[in-house]
Design a protein around this motif. Structure first.
Motif, PDB file in Angstrom:
ATOM      1  N   LEU A 131      12.236  -8.148 -22.600  1.00 43.40           N
ATOM      2  CA  LEU A 131      11.019  -8.879 -21.805  1.00 43.40           C
ATOM      3  C   LEU A 131      10.120  -8.325 -20.946  1.00 43.40           C
ATOM      4  O   LEU A 131      11.005  -7.845 -19.646  1.00 43.40           O
ATOM      5  N   GLY A 132       8.893  -8.029 -20.969  1.00 40.97           N
ATOM      6  CA  GLY A 132       8.219  -7.683 -19.837  1.00 40.97           C
ATOM      7  C   GLY A 132       8.525  -8.254 -18.813  1.00 40.97           C
ATOM      8  O   GLY A 132       8.026  -9.374 -18.977  1.00 40.97           O
ATOM      9  N   PRO A 138       5.725  -3.892 -12.626  1.00 40.21           N
ATOM     10  CA  PRO A 138       5.838  -4.625 -13.823  1.00 40.21           C
ATOM     11  C   PRO A 138       7.515  -4.097 -13.720  1.00 40.21           C
ATOM     12  O   PRO A 138       7.854  -2.527 -13.298  1.00 40.21           O
ATOM     13  N   THR A 139       8.556  -4.902 -14.372  1.00 42.18           N
ATOM     14  CA  THR A 139       9.559  -4.223 -14.803  1.00 42.18           C
ATOM     15  C   THR A 139       9.811  -5.529 -15.997  1.00 42.18           C
ATOM     16  O   THR A 139       8.759  -5.889 -17.001  1.00 42.18           O
ATOM     17  N   LYS A 140      11.031  -4.830 -16.252  1.00 42.92           N
ATOM     18  CA  LYS A 140      11.571  -5.633 -17.767  1.00 42.92           C
ATOM     19  C   LYS A 140      12.779  -6.074 -17.097  1.00 42.92           C
ATOM     20  O   LYS A 140      13.848  -5.828 -16.579  1.00 42.92           O
ATOM     21  N   GLY A 193       2.073  -9.537 -19.955  1.00 43.68           N
ATOM     22  CA  GLY A 193       2.903  -8.842 -19.438  1.00 43.68           C
ATOM     23  C   GLY A 193       4.044  -8.893 -20.337  1.00 43.68           C
ATOM     24  O   GLY A 193       5.062  -8.352 -20.731  1.00 43.68           O
ATOM     25  N   ARG A 194       4.572 -10.429 -20.747  1.00 43.06           N
ATOM     26  CA  ARG A 194       5.455 -10.241 -21.048  1.00 43.06           C
ATOM     27  C   ARG A 194       6.310 -10.203 -22.491  1.00 43.06           C
ATOM     28  O   ARG A 194       6.476 -10.733 -23.496  1.00 43.06           O
ATOM     29  N   ASP A 195       5.957  -9.288 -22.863  1.00 47.50           N
ATOM     30  CA  ASP A 195       6.488  -8.996 -24.253  1.00 47.50           C
ATOM     31  C   ASP A 195       7.828  -8.680 -24.692  1.00 47.50           C
ATOM     32  O   ASP A 195       8.034  -7.838 -24.332  1.00 47.50           O
ATOM     33  N   ILE A 196       8.250  -8.134 -26.364  1.00 47.76           N
ATOM     34  CA  ILE A 196       8.781  -7.533 -26.237  1.00 47.76           C
ATOM     35  C   ILE A 196       9.019  -6.307 -26.599  1.00 47.76           C
ATOM     36  O   ILE A 196       7.956  -6.193 -26.954  1.00 47.76           O
ATOM     37  N   SER A 197      10.220  -5.651 -26.564  1.00 49.14           N
ATOM     38  CA  SER A 197       9.994  -4.154 -27.145  1.00 49.14           C
ATOM     39  C   SER A 197      12.202  -4.023 -27.144  1.00 49.14           C
ATOM     40  O   SER A 197      13.137  -4.568 -26.718  1.00 49.14           O
ATOM     41  N   VAL A 198      12.157  -3.038 -28.190  1.00 49.50           N
ATOM     42  CA  VAL A 198      13.452  -2.811 -28.850  1.00 49.50           C
ATOM     43  C   VAL A 198      13.715  -1.524 -28.761  1.00 49.50           C
ATOM     44  O   VAL A 198      12.907  -0.298 -29.288  1.00 49.50           O
TER      45      VAL A 198
END
Length: 481
Positions: A131-132, A138-140, A193-198
């Motif tokens: 999650l961004g 920005p971090t994750k 910025g709080r987008d999900i990535s896999v």
């Protein structure tokens, strides 16, 4: 024991019953009257204690400085923006326009051919779900999900993501569309910025019959068509304007934009149609609490009045008297609280209840002049707090007068204890009376039975003498004449 005497023919049972009843009746009547009176008084004292307790609760609610510091907040369009305010909020009016709402991230991963007859089996490896986190840079926030033979089905991966993603606020479901079955990931966190990535940083070589775990990888931005992964909802922050000033919030609960005020964003406002948020002193809340104080006081006075009055029921008939008529406890309590109500306090515009429109009626209850109270709330709101609250305020003074009656070991508890002991003594006296009456009954039966036996013997002796006399010569000659 025979009811009718054999020798005398007297109805011994009836005589004994009458004598026993005559002996029992006065004491039994006395105990019944005392028990009824005491039980009625216990009920009356209990009702009075309950009413005092309710009044004390109302006093406690009124004796809070926070009540008078509370703020009332309203929105002209509460279906679009809700509003609450704490005691630090300043009174004022604000124009609010909502451009966008804060949303969360939701992504659908690539469609995978999988049916009940031919379920998918992924190769072993690791999914890194991120999650961004907004910031500069920005971090994750990332958590890992291990996939192996124990959970390499679509449902197994879903369950593993749900278990590992609890604390991160990420959940997974399976949705089947025209292209196949997809894992749909949803974040509970909002904000740009709080987008999900896999990502798939670690994958074992694909075996025959398996599907590459990397087919679930998605960078969270490159939305595809067809069977490819896609963004269903992009995370974004709320954007609103307060009196023309831009405010950006990661969530739809906007705290601090207006000091002491929380805005609950529910929907966007129409272009160039801002809504109005008003913040003011919570005068309605104070008025409601004053009404509760008056209602609780009137309930207490009503209980005391009903228990201490004498009601005429017509000429020649005994009047109906309350359970506590002439009772010193009720009389003293009534006098104490009435005296406290009329005591003046301070030298301002509000010194007694009458100054705010609260007056005493003929029956001792209080009545509120709503118009006068509203005028006081509008013009002398600050003085109300000093009148009701604090160690020297009316609420504290009244409560201090009431505590001796309701506290543990207090006047009413002692009174109730004494009356309960009276009931216990009455029960003991009833038992003693039953024993005494039983003993009396047994004694009377013995005496009457003895008398009956004696009368029977005397009757037999008399008959024998008469028979002997009739057989004497002179008695016989006399009988021939």
């Amino acid at each position: 024991m025979a009811d009718v005497g054999i020798g005398s023919g007297i109805n011994i049972g009836s005589i004994v019953s009458s004598m026993v009843a005559a002996e029992r009746a006065p004491k039994e009547t006395q105990l019944a009257k005392l028990e009824k009176k005491t039980t009625t008084q216990i009920t009356a004292v209990g009702a009075m204690k309950s009413a005092i307790s309710d009044f004390q609760t109302a006093l406690g609610s009124l004796n809070k400085a926070g009540l008078f510091l509370a703020r009332s907040a309203s929105s002209s369009k509460s279906d679009l923006v809700g509003v609450t305010a704490n005691t630090t909020a300043g009174a004022g009016s604000y124009q609010v326009e909502v451009k966008t709402l804060a949303t969360n991230s939701k992504v659908a991963l690539a469609a995978i051919p999988s049916t009940a007859e031919a379920p998918v089996a992924f190769a072993s490896g690791t999914l890194a779900i991120s999650l961004g986190v907004p910031g500069d840079p920005p971090t994750k926030e990332t958590f890992s999900v291990t996939v192996d033979e124990s959970n390499n089905s679509l449902a197994g991966v879903r369950d593993a993501i749900n278990e590992a993603g609890k604390e991160k606020g990420v959940s997974a479901t399976i949705v089947t569309d025209e292209f196949g079955s997809r894992l749909v990931l949803t974040s509970s966190k909002t904000g740009a910025g709080r987008d999900i990535s896999v990502a798939v940083p670690d994958e074992v070589a694909v075996q025959t019959g398996q599907t590459a775990l990397s087919s679930l990888a998605f960078d969270g931005t490159a939305s595809s068509t067809g069977s490819g992964a896609r963004v269903l909802s992009q995370a974004q922050s709320a954007e609103l304007y307060i009196d023309g000033l831009k405010v950006v919030s990661e969530t739809n609960k906007v705290d601090g934009a207006i000091d002491g005020v929380t805005l609950d964003l529910k929907a966007k406002t129409a272009a160039n149609e801002p809504l109005t948020v008003n913040v003011s002193e919570d005068k309605a809340g104070v008025k409601k609490q004053v009404q509760s104080f008056v209602d609780a006081y009137n309930k207490l006075i009503g209980v005391i009045n009903s228990q201490t009055k004498v009601t005429s029921v017509g000429d020649g008939k005994t009047p109906v008297t309350g359970a506590l008529v002439g009772d010193a406890t009720a009389r003293t309590l009534l006098g104490t609280i009435r005296n406290e109500l009329v005591n003046t306090q301070g030298g301002g515009a509000i010194r007694v209840l009458a100054d705010m429109g609260i007056t005493t009626q003929k029956d001792g209850t209080l009545a509120i002049d709503s118009a006068k109270l509203d005028k006081t709330l509008a013009g002398n709101f600050e003085q109300l707090s000093g009148f009701f609250t604090g160690d020297t305020g009316l609420a504290a003074r009244l409560d201090a007068k009431l505590k001796p009656y309701t506290e543990t070991g207090g006047i009413l508890e002692q009174r109730n204890k004494a009356m309960t002991e009276t009931i216990t003594k009455i029960d003991k006296q009833k038992e003693d009376l039953d024993r005494r009456i039983t003993s009396l009954q047994e004694r009377l039966y013995k005496q009457f039975n003895a008398m009956d036996t004696l009368v029977g013997r005397l009757s037999n002796t008399s008959a024998s003498l008469l028979a002997s006399l009739e057989n004497l010569p002179w008695a016989a000659n006399n009988s021939k004449k």
